[in-house]
Design an enzyme around this catalytic site. Sequence first.
Site, PDB file in Angstrom:
ATOM      1  N   GLY A 176      36.648  -0.835  74.894  1.00 18.26           N
ATOM      2  CA  GLY A 176      36.932   0.487  74.391  1.00 18.26           C
ATOM      3  C   GLY A 176      35.775   0.992  73.536  1.00 18.26           C
ATOM      4  O   GLY A 176      34.916   0.216  73.110  1.00 18.26           O
ATOM      5  N   CYS A 177      35.775   2.288  73.264  1.00 21.91           N
ATOM      6  CA  CYS A 177      34.668   2.864  72.492  1.00 21.91           C
ATOM      7  C   CYS A 177      34.672   2.371  71.051  1.00 21.91           C
ATOM      8  O   CYS A 177      33.628   1.955  70.523  1.00 21.91           O
ATOM      9  CB  CYS A 177      34.706   4.390  72.554  1.00 21.91           C
ATOM     10  SG  CYS A 177      36.297   5.111  72.116  1.00 21.91           S
ATOM     11  N   TYR A 178      35.827   2.386  70.395  1.00 22.91           N
ATOM     12  CA  TYR A 178      35.884   1.884  69.018  1.00 22.91           C
ATOM     13  C   TYR A 178      35.503   0.404  68.947  1.00 22.91           C
ATOM     14  O   TYR A 178      34.719   0.003  68.077  1.00 22.91           O
ATOM     15  CB  TYR A 178      37.284   2.091  68.434  1.00 22.91           C
ATOM     16  CG  TYR A 178      37.619   3.510  68.047  1.00 22.91           C
ATOM     17  CD1 TYR A 178      36.777   4.261  67.226  1.00 22.91           C
ATOM     18  CD2 TYR A 178      38.801   4.112  68.482  1.00 22.91           C
ATOM     19  CE1 TYR A 178      37.098   5.561  66.858  1.00 22.91           C
ATOM     20  CE2 TYR A 178      39.124   5.407  68.111  1.00 22.91           C
ATOM     21  CZ  TYR A 178      38.269   6.130  67.307  1.00 22.91           C
ATOM     22  OH  TYR A 178      38.594   7.416  66.945  1.00 22.91           O
TER      23      TYR A 178
END
Length: 373
Positions: A176-178
């Site tokens: 995921g981006c986070y």
Amino acid sequence: MDKKLRVGVLGASGYTGADLIRLLVCHPNTEIVLLTAERKAGQSIESVFPHLGGYGLPDLISLDDVEWPAVELDVVFCALPHATSQEVIKGLLHSVKHSILEEMVAESPSSLADRIQGEVKVIDLSADFRLRNTETYGEWYGRAHQATDLQTKAVYGLPELYREAVVKGALVACPGCYPTAALLALVPLLRAGLIEAEDIIIDAKSGVSGAGRSLKESNLFVEVAEAMHPYGVGHHRHMPEIEQELAVAAGKPVTISFTPHLVPMNRGELETIYVRLKDGVSADDLRAHWMDVYDLAPFVQVMEKGGMPSTRAVRGSNRCSLGVFEDRMPGRAILVSAIDNLVKGSSGQAIQNMNLMFGLDETTGLMQAPMFP
């Protein structure tokens, strides 16, 4: 390469799908031959995304209309919603009689990876194969995992930390981006024993594209503009993913405090991370270790002392920018990590994984400098 890789993008009408196409049309070793989108099926890509017109791309079709064996793909990017990917990917691999589904006897994870020789390689951009424990997936995503047999063979696709596994992978789960921004900052420091695994606080902020392209009242212009607000407080789905990888790095369970915020900008992500230092360790030591670990990592930029990462300085690029500062509180440091959530946080990282999986230079098609202003 003697021939171009034949590429399919499933879920091409979303933001990640659009950025995949934007980057792939400039990749010298790929040819896009399949684009799917359910609500936009039958339309040209130009009618959905005018900026992608003129590249001779195929029209969008429904997944139900794809004749998998006849398409003859080398690699599939799956940019579908969570819980959809696992069933589609399993069906795809069954259709092409993929060897990843065969029963294999292996003495170790490395020998298992060596035996996976795929006719089609799959890169999944959803969360469906990121969590190694399928029971954890069920707890956080509200439904039982539908492809547990495939989960054991999926590789966590953060290239800077799992390069060798990605190279051998046939099914790669993009982070995921986070988690991407957090793990690139934290994992090397935990592995080296420079910071404590306890009391890690992540204050994260993302542009609105991180919420996807589907119509939601909370994402309307008047709801988002001139405002910033937290969401998923205390229970965001990226928390178990971050904790999973931090636990591997620390060699013990890790629990984090993580709060994401929605910021009124199109793309970009910035995380301010508060950590407790081991005795005798300084912020300068953290920076020096980053520089050593990422010396040959083309997409990780460690800022000089005093340098501040920002979303504008990475916008449109596959770069992660890292900075570290002494905290006024003794024994603590502040880490800052910035990425473009649609590129390094999603589509660009997916292409970086593809490059490694097919023996290409990992920078191929990804050397665009950040856009400014």
